[in-house]
Design an enzyme around this catalytic site. Structure first.
Site, PDB file in Angstrom:
ATOM      1  N   ASP A 272      50.571  29.446   1.663  1.00  0.00           N
ATOM      2  CA  ASP A 272      50.731  29.246   3.106  1.00  0.00           C
ATOM      3  C   ASP A 272      50.942  30.569   3.843  1.00  0.00           C
ATOM      4  O   ASP A 272      51.528  31.497   3.297  1.00  0.00           O
ATOM      5  CB  ASP A 272      51.925  28.325   3.336  1.00  0.00           C
ATOM      6  CG  ASP A 272      51.872  27.634   4.681  1.00  0.00           C
ATOM      7  OD1 ASP A 272      50.884  27.823   5.421  1.00  0.00           O
ATOM      8  OD2 ASP A 272      52.828  26.904   5.004  1.00  0.00           O
TER       9      ASP A 272
ATOM     10  N   ASN B  91      43.442  19.234   6.193  1.00  0.00           N
ATOM     11  CA  ASN B  91      42.813  20.461   6.716  1.00  0.00           C
ATOM     12  C   ASN B  91      41.464  20.212   7.387  1.00  0.00           C
ATOM     13  O   ASN B  91      40.974  21.063   8.139  1.00  0.00           O
ATOM     14  CB  ASN B  91      42.653  21.517   5.616  1.00  0.00           C
ATOM     15  CG  ASN B  91      43.951  22.211   5.252  1.00  0.00           C
ATOM     16  OD1 ASN B  91      44.108  22.717   4.145  1.00  0.00           O
ATOM     17  ND2 ASN B  91      44.904  22.242   6.177  1.00  0.00           N
TER      18      ASN B  91
HETATM   19  C1  FPP Z   1      47.346  27.943   4.549  1.00  0.00           C
HETATM   20  O1  FPP Z   1      47.548  28.952   5.526  1.00  0.00           O
HETATM   21  C2  FPP Z   1      46.162  28.231   3.785  1.00  0.00           C
HETATM   22  C3  FPP Z   1      45.038  27.460   3.759  1.00  0.00           C
HETATM   23  C4  FPP Z   1      44.910  26.214   4.517  1.00  0.00           C
HETATM   24  C5  FPP Z   1      43.852  27.875   3.005  1.00  0.00           C
HETATM   25  C6  FPP Z   1      44.112  28.532   1.682  1.00  0.00           C
HETATM   26  C7  FPP Z   1      42.876  29.212   1.243  1.00  0.00           C
HETATM   27  C8  FPP Z   1      42.824  30.437   0.659  1.00  0.00           C
HETATM   28  C9  FPP Z   1      44.000  31.224   0.278  1.00  0.00           C
HETATM   29  C10 FPP Z   1      41.550  31.124   0.366  1.00  0.00           C
HETATM   30  C11 FPP Z   1      40.473  30.341  -0.260  1.00  0.00           C
HETATM   31  C12 FPP Z   1      40.731  29.882  -1.622  1.00  0.00           C
HETATM   32  C13 FPP Z   1      39.905  30.104  -2.646  1.00  0.00           C
HETATM   33  C14 FPP Z   1      40.048  29.317  -3.912  1.00  0.00           C
HETATM   34  C15 FPP Z   1      38.836  31.110  -2.576  1.00  0.00           C
HETATM   35  P1  FPP Z   1      47.495  28.559   7.069  1.00  0.00           P
HETATM   36  O2  FPP Z   1      46.112  28.768   7.553  1.00  0.00           O
HETATM   37  O3  FPP Z   1      48.039  27.167   7.243  1.00  0.00           O
HETATM   38  O4  FPP Z   1      48.463  29.630   7.661  1.00  0.00           O
HETATM   39  P2  FPP Z   1      49.402  29.459   8.927  1.00  0.00           P
HETATM   40  O5  FPP Z   1      50.353  28.326   8.624  1.00  0.00           O
HETATM   41  O6  FPP Z   1      50.100  30.779   9.008  1.00  0.00           O
HETATM   42  O7  FPP Z   1      48.514  29.192  10.107  1.00  0.00           O
END
Ligand code: FPP
Length: 229
Positions: A14, A62
């Protein structure tokens, strides 16, 4: 003391969005940095003798994000699969996806299936949760369970209907970015997991923080519902 070894580490990655904002970059740059952080973490896990790393890359919720962000994340996954193939094979890393893979594009589904096939039998497994929700997984498992026969060990039979069939339960679940929630991740499998929460944003998750999580786990007394001697 026994029970201290981590066989399976799971991570709620996250804070990519907040990391991007902090650096005045678009959200997708945060996800790209998150993918690099995953790459590093995977290698630290291997070095530490951990056998399974499960990461929450895309939840069933998501899909509600903007079209651009969803498309960007899907592209990033597809890129990761292509870019990592050789490295995964060379290092004996098996790739496995859990979640509603039928929600993904047919192209991405094919790429995933091909990589799973090519990396089968590795001694370390990277499990990527995609279009994943714990409740959804349990409900699908329940339907499967009702259809097939089962022996006396109901929990074992049920677990074999989950997407994670054959994968041991996580010993430690790490969540970055200061949120203190499970967010529908590995609900069944987390029954006896330890948790490690850190304020560090996922792209900034470094070796020092990884080591802190491991040390924190090693200091805990895992009773697993039983009494300590
Ligand atoms: C949460 O941060 C993260 C995600 C929803 C996506 C996770 C994906 C990756 C780390 C990269 C892709 C993975 C692979 C396997 C290549 P957020 O966007 O919710 O962050 P925020 O809460 O700060 O907005």
């Amino acid at each position: 003391m026994e029970n201290r070894k981590i066989e399976h580490l799971a991570v709620i990655m996250d804070g990519n969005g907040r990391w991007a904002k902090k650096h005045h970059l678009p959200r997708l740059a945060g996800h790209r940095a998150g993918a690099e952080s995953l790459d590093r973490t995977m290698h630290w896990c291997k070095e530490a003798g951990i056998s399974y790393l499960t990461v929450y890359a895309f939840s069933t919720e998501n899909w509600k994000r903007s079209k651009g962000e969803v498309a960007g994340l899907m592209k990033l996954l597809s890129h990761f699969i292509k870019a990592k193939e050789k490295e995964l094979i060379k290092n004996g890393i098996a790739f496995r996806v859990i979640g509603r893979r039928e929600d993904l594009s047919p192209k991405l589904q094919k790429e995933i299936a091909a990589l799973e096939e090519k990396t089968k039998g590795g001694d370390f497994t990277l499990v990527v949760a995609l279009s994943y929700g714990g409740r959804d997984e349990i409900v699908r498992a329940a339907a499967k369970f009702a259809e097939q026969g089962h022996g006396d060990n109901l929990e074992e039979a049920f677990a074999s209907c989950l997407d994670t069939a054959g994968i041991p339960d996580p010993d430690l679940i790490v969540r970055t970015s200061g949120e203190l929630r499970i967010s529908n991740f590995l609900l069944w499998q987390a029954a006896y997991a330890e948790f490690y929460f850190t304020d560090v944003l996922w792209p900034d998750f470094d070796k020092a923080e990884f080591d802190k999580a491991i040390v924190s786990f090693s200091k805990r007394e895992r009773r697993m519902g039983g009494r300590l001697k």
